[in-house]
Write a protein that holds these residues in place. Sequence first.
Motif, PDB file in Angstrom:
ATOM      1  N   ARG A  11       0.880  -1.125  -0.017  1.00 49.16           N
ATOM      2  CA  ARG A  11       0.179   0.023   0.040  1.00 49.16           C
ATOM      3  C   ARG A  11       1.002   1.067   0.139  1.00 49.16           C
ATOM      4  N   LEU A  12       1.892   1.313   0.729  1.00 50.30           N
ATOM      5  CA  LEU A  12       2.913   2.374   0.724  1.00 50.30           C
ATOM      6  C   LEU A  12       3.397   2.428  -0.543  1.00 50.30           C
ATOM      7  N   VAL A  13       3.849   1.707  -1.111  1.00 46.67           N
ATOM      8  CA  VAL A  13       4.569   1.709  -2.293  1.00 46.67           C
ATOM      9  C   VAL A  13       3.620   2.343  -3.475  1.00 46.67           C
ATOM     10  N   SER A  14       2.401   1.690  -3.387  1.00 51.01           N
ATOM     11  CA  SER A  14       1.406   2.192  -4.283  1.00 51.01           C
ATOM     12  C   SER A  14       0.920   3.844  -3.971  1.00 51.01           C
ATOM     13  N   LEU A  15       1.142   4.209  -2.782  1.00 47.34           N
ATOM     14  CA  LEU A  15       0.880   5.664  -2.463  1.00 47.34           C
ATOM     15  C   LEU A  15       1.872   6.426  -2.765  1.00 47.34           C
ATOM     16  N   ASP A  16       3.303   6.060  -2.709  1.00 51.95           N
ATOM     17  CA  ASP A  16       4.536   6.500  -3.289  1.00 51.95           C
ATOM     18  C   ASP A  16       4.256   6.883  -4.841  1.00 51.95           C
ATOM     19  N   ILE A  17       4.094   5.809  -5.394  1.00 55.84           N
ATOM     20  CA  ILE A  17       3.823   5.825  -6.844  1.00 55.84           C
ATOM     21  C   ILE A  17       2.797   6.980  -7.195  1.00 55.84           C
ATOM     22  N   ILE A  18       1.580   7.157  -6.770  1.00 53.59           N
ATOM     23  CA  ILE A  18       0.679   7.907  -6.875  1.00 53.59           C
ATOM     24  C   ILE A  18       1.399   9.456  -6.564  1.00 53.59           C
TER      25      ILE A  18
END
Length: 400
Positions: A11-18
């Motif tokens: 989830r954190l990686v996804s948020l960092d990508i966004i």
Amino acid sequence: MISKPVSHNERLVSLDIIRGFALFGIIFVNMPLFQSPQLVADLYMISQPLVETDKWIRVFLDVFIENKFFSIFSFLFGLGFYIFMNRAQKKGKRFYVLYVRRLTILALFGFMHLVFLWYGDILLNYALAGFLLLLFYNRKSKTILRLLVLFTVAFIFLLSLNFFSSPEELTIEIQQLQAEGAGKMEEAIDYYQNKSYLEWVSYRFINEVIPILMNLPFSMLTALYMFLLGLYVGKRHIISEFHSHKHLVKRVWWGSLLCSIPISISIVVLHLDVFNFGLANELFLQVFVTVSGLSLSLFYISSLLFLLQKEKWRKILHPLSYIGRMALTNYILQTIIGVGIFTGFGLFGEVHLGLGIIIGLIVFPIQILFSYLWLKYFKYGPLEWIWRSATYGEFQSLKL
């Protein structure tokens, strides 16, 4: 078949990508602002002349970029607020105290950024709106959704008031503003190009910082809208339990796309001056660009959420996670680079949108590389480390 919940790290990686995707758009929003006294132009409704090529770039920016990526950034702030508070609460920490301290440090960063570097700061705005967000942390998701609906109706109503005045009346008001702003553009360019740093800061404080501070109540409310949306998504666990909410996100995707199409067409029509609104054309254009910032940002966010469910796209977009993990550092760094180039090399006042796009396309990959190399050796970006250490009241471990 029951889908496995998304892990915390995923989830954190996804948020960092966004977040990295938002920074990609923000650099192209800010580049034209680094080039010219756009704040003066906006305050006094003065149109800046553009060459033919730049006019089409301006159309592209207004349709696809302007206001959209700051809205995404604001959404992520609200979602990050929920994640921070929820994790601190589960660990038994004084989560309200920690977050107030976190917001206070962010406000200091923002104030220094605003005063000493650039008027286009969002950090102070976010910090102050963040204090208002604290009032909603313990509210139910249904209550927040009702507030969002109320906000949406009020927001559209306030913007639509511009259309109830006749173009002739608006033209007279704009002409009066332009008369007040006579000579202001030339004065700004002179200070940016020829004055010492202290003279420049003094000029900016009176002509840029004070107007920005006076506008904070309105800009805080617009930021709070997206904060609440991010908080709602966090409370509903829409990202961490995406497959349970897939149909909801799909409806948002379709709804935001269908809303964005006529709004985007209106922006193009206004740019082409199809209808003779005179000076009021610019005001109407600003209204549609603002509204499209809400609709198209939701389309971008929901599109990314679907793409990030596919391993192929997670790999393609993964480099954005490096710059996203160091969002604060990279946001300030973009200002230093942009102001340094256009003010330091005497280019300020010469608006070339094409040049700004080229610089952005060069700078952003360099920021990704810088972030990747930094994170190979350190846990946090330099400003993130200062922010985190000040929040917890002790130096955090920095090296991996």
